[in-house]
Design a protein around this motif. Structure first.
Motif, PDB file in Angstrom:
ATOM      1  N   ASP A 139      24.044  42.974  40.297  1.00 25.53           N
ATOM      2  CA  ASP A 139      23.627  44.072  39.424  1.00 25.53           C
ATOM      3  C   ASP A 139      24.713  45.132  39.315  1.00 25.53           C
ATOM      4  O   ASP A 139      24.881  45.745  38.263  1.00 25.53           O
ATOM      5  CB  ASP A 139      22.335  44.704  39.946  1.00 25.53           C
ATOM      6  N   LYS A 140      25.435  45.382  40.412  1.00 26.62           N
ATOM      7  CA  LYS A 140      26.511  46.366  40.419  1.00 26.62           C
ATOM      8  C   LYS A 140      27.720  45.810  41.172  1.00 26.62           C
ATOM      9  O   LYS A 140      27.564  45.049  42.126  1.00 26.62           O
ATOM     10  CB  LYS A 140      26.072  47.683  41.086  1.00 26.62           C
ATOM     11  N   VAL A 141      28.898  46.227  40.724  1.00 27.91           N
ATOM     12  CA  VAL A 141      30.146  45.840  41.374  1.00 27.91           C
ATOM     13  C   VAL A 141      30.860  47.119  41.788  1.00 27.91           C
ATOM     14  O   VAL A 141      31.260  47.923  40.934  1.00 27.91           O
ATOM     15  CB  VAL A 141      31.052  45.025  40.423  1.00 27.91           C
ATOM     16  N   ALA A 142      30.997  47.340  43.078  1.00 27.22           N
ATOM     17  CA  ALA A 142      31.707  48.509  43.600  1.00 27.22           C
ATOM     18  C   ALA A 142      33.133  48.092  43.944  1.00 27.22           C
ATOM     19  O   ALA A 142      33.343  47.035  44.548  1.00 27.22           O
ATOM     20  CB  ALA A 142      30.998  49.052  44.839  1.00 27.22           C
ATOM     21  N   ALA A 148      41.102  47.196  40.128  1.00 28.62           N
ATOM     22  CA  ALA A 148      40.302  45.982  40.308  1.00 28.62           C
ATOM     23  C   ALA A 148      39.268  45.800  39.212  1.00 28.62           C
ATOM     24  O   ALA A 148      38.825  44.677  38.944  1.00 28.62           O
ATOM     25  CB  ALA A 148      39.616  46.005  41.675  1.00 28.62           C
ATOM     26  N   ALA A 149      38.890  46.884  38.563  1.00 25.64           N
ATOM     27  CA  ALA A 149      37.831  46.806  37.547  1.00 25.64           C
ATOM     28  C   ALA A 149      38.190  45.863  36.410  1.00 25.64           C
ATOM     29  O   ALA A 149      37.318  45.201  35.834  1.00 25.64           O
ATOM     30  CB  ALA A 149      37.543  48.200  36.992  1.00 25.64           C
ATOM     31  N   ALA A 150      39.472  45.757  36.100  1.00 26.62           N
ATOM     32  CA  ALA A 150      39.913  44.927  34.973  1.00 26.62           C
ATOM     33  C   ALA A 150      39.631  43.445  35.200  1.00 26.62           C
ATOM     34  O   ALA A 150      39.601  42.666  34.242  1.00 26.62           O
ATOM     35  CB  ALA A 150      41.410  45.133  34.733  1.00 26.62           C
ATOM     36  N   TYR A 151      39.416  43.032  36.444  1.00 25.74           N
ATOM     37  CA  TYR A 151      39.206  41.614  36.760  1.00 25.74           C
ATOM     38  C   TYR A 151      37.740  41.208  36.639  1.00 25.74           C
ATOM     39  O   TYR A 151      37.408  40.032  36.787  1.00 25.74           O
ATOM     40  CB  TYR A 151      39.707  41.306  38.166  1.00 25.74           C
ATOM     41  N   PHE A 152      36.867  42.181  36.389  1.00 24.63           N
ATOM     42  CA  PHE A 152      35.444  41.873  36.245  1.00 24.63           C
ATOM     43  C   PHE A 152      35.058  42.028  34.775  1.00 24.63           C
ATOM     44  O   PHE A 152      35.236  43.110  34.191  1.00 24.63           O
ATOM     45  CB  PHE A 152      34.605  42.795  37.127  1.00 24.63           C
ATOM     46  N   PRO A 153      34.525  40.975  34.138  1.00 25.56           N
ATOM     47  CA  PRO A 153      34.301  40.985  32.688  1.00 25.56           C
ATOM     48  C   PRO A 153      33.290  42.014  32.202  1.00 25.56           C
ATOM     49  O   PRO A 153      33.447  42.578  31.139  1.00 25.56           O
ATOM     50  CB  PRO A 153      33.835  39.557  32.389  1.00 25.56           C
ATOM     51  N   LYS A 154      32.237  42.265  32.977  1.00 26.55           N
ATOM     52  CA  LYS A 154      31.194  43.189  32.530  1.00 26.55           C
ATOM     53  C   LYS A 154      31.460  44.577  33.109  1.00 26.55           C
ATOM     54  O   LYS A 154      30.985  44.932  34.181  1.00 26.55           O
ATOM     55  CB  LYS A 154      29.812  42.670  32.934  1.00 26.55           C
ATOM     56  N   LYS A 155      32.230  45.360  32.356  1.00 31.08           N
ATOM     57  CA  LYS A 155      32.702  46.659  32.847  1.00 31.08           C
ATOM     58  C   LYS A 155      31.556  47.621  33.149  1.00 31.08           C
ATOM     59  O   LYS A 155      31.684  48.517  33.976  1.00 31.08           O
ATOM     60  CB  LYS A 155      33.652  47.303  31.825  1.00 31.08           C
ATOM     61  N   GLU A 156      30.424  47.462  32.449  1.00 30.07           N
ATOM     62  CA  GLU A 156      29.315  48.382  32.661  1.00 30.07           C
ATOM     63  C   GLU A 156      28.724  48.261  34.062  1.00 30.07           C
ATOM     64  O   GLU A 156      28.033  49.168  34.535  1.00 30.07           O
ATOM     65  CB  GLU A 156      28.210  48.154  31.616  1.00 30.07           C
TER      66      GLU A 156
END
Length: 370
Positions: A139-142, A148-156
């Protein structure tokens, strides 16, 4: 509040998890936490010693190249997921948090399939395979680093929280352990460490520098790693045991040592960097080139490009260069002070609180799927 935390394999995954649990208990003393790891990982020793309920599942990692071993890994993942579902149901978890490592895979995946809210935490500037996979289900990626955020497709889903270990280190003012270690409490102190098992290139560079070390005004706490300790002791004795050098194979209470140190020479693991930036400790960083995607060098560049550390590649390191870097930082208080301030600017002293906020934000009634 009932929270399952999972992660393991290295201290870089375990210590942030423990820091998070400590913050949860600090904010909500009535909370219940369960740690799920593996029986052979470092977590099997560290977590029970911290007094945290601990259970295990069996899992192994994928090989990056085609390998028959991956068939066994898939089977273990499926079996681990079934076992994790049973543990999650039994514990009646409100939230499941994964901090990386292979064991987090089946546990967080199982929670998502049961409809239990999930969070993953990524310590490095380049995410590992497990967290990349789990990001589709969490549900959330910390993340500890904004890069590191650029490597996760769902930025929200992504939130930059920092590393929970930073909060623990920043909020502690430990007694000085130097006298008990045979060190002065007034001399400037350089800590040299390559991790729990040590780092041969760092050891070799320091041993090469030993003849010149004895004439320095600074003192050195040299943590060799258990694997290299006997060999290093032998070499140091040949050099005449400089009285400003203390050698230890391992230090349990590193936060206390770092709090009172003036400079550290070390690798560039994410949790180590969280600790030293929380304290504003200037560093000479020698990233390990043997890690996935060379993430330690990218971690280290975050500090070096912002003036908080000197980055030296393993292939360039030698005794003379190491001492030059140490002298450059400690001989000029303006240099040390600038690095200290730059390091603090990169810190997330409220990282644990940030992750706990995410945990609480997910604690809403949610129908669970069987």
């Amino acid at each position: 509040m009932k929270v399952i935390v999972t992660g393991g394999g290295t201290g870089g995954h375990i210590y942030p998890a423990l820091a998070l649990i400590n913050e949860i208990k600090k904010q909500n003393p009535e909370s219940e936490c369960l740690y799920i790891g593996t029986k052979n990982g470092l977590e099997s020793r560290i977590v029970p010693n911290a007094g945290i309920p601990f259970e295990t599942i069996e899992i192994s990692g994928f090989k990056r190249k085609l390998s028959p071993q991956n068939i066994k890994t898939v089977w273990r993942f499926l079996r681990g997921t079934r076992t994790a579902k049973k543990k999650i149901r039994s514990f009646q978890a409100d939230v499941v948090v994964g901090t990386g490592g292979y064991v987090a895979g089946p546990v967080v995946y199982a929670a998502s399939k049961l409809g239990v809210p999930t969070i993953i935490h990524e310590q490095n500037s380049i995410p590992g395979l497990t967290n990349k996979f789990l990001s589709r289900y969490a549900d959330k990626v910390a993340v500890s680093f904004s890069e590191a955020a650029a490597y996760f497709p769902k930025k929200e889903k992504v939130r930059v929280t920092g590393n929970p270990r930073a909060s623990e280190v920043a909020s502690t003012k430990p007694n000085n352990p130097f006298l008990a270690l045979g060190l002065s409490t007034v001399k400037k102190t350089v800590v040299i460490v390559g991790g729990s098992r040590g780092a041969r290139p760092i050891n070799e560079a320091f041993l090469e520098a030993l003849p010149a070390v004895r004439d320095k005004k600074w003192q050195f706490l040299y943590i060799t790693g258990s694997v290299h300790y006997d060999k290093v002791i032998e070499e140091v004795e040949k050099a005449g045991n400089p009285n400003n050098v203390v050698i230890q194979p391992f230090i349990d209470n590193m936060p206390a040592v770092l709090y009172h140190a003036d400079l550290i020479v070390t690798r560039a693991g994410a949790t180590t960097l969280a600790e030293i930036t929380a304290l504003g400790l200037p560093a000479v960083l020698i990233p390990s080139p043997y890690v996935t995607n060379n993430h330690q060098e990218k971690n280290a560049r975050m500090l070096s490009e912002n003036g908080a550390a000197i980055l030296r590649k393993e292939t360039d390191l030698n005794g003379n260069l190491l001492l030059q870097d140490i002298d450059h930082i400690l001989q000029d208080q303006k240099v040390w002070g600038a690095m200290h301030e730059a390091s603090l600017q990169l810190a997330y002293p409220h990282a644990a609180e940030n992750v706990v906020r995410l945990v609480k934000g997910l604690m809403k009634p949610k129908k669970r799927r069987e």
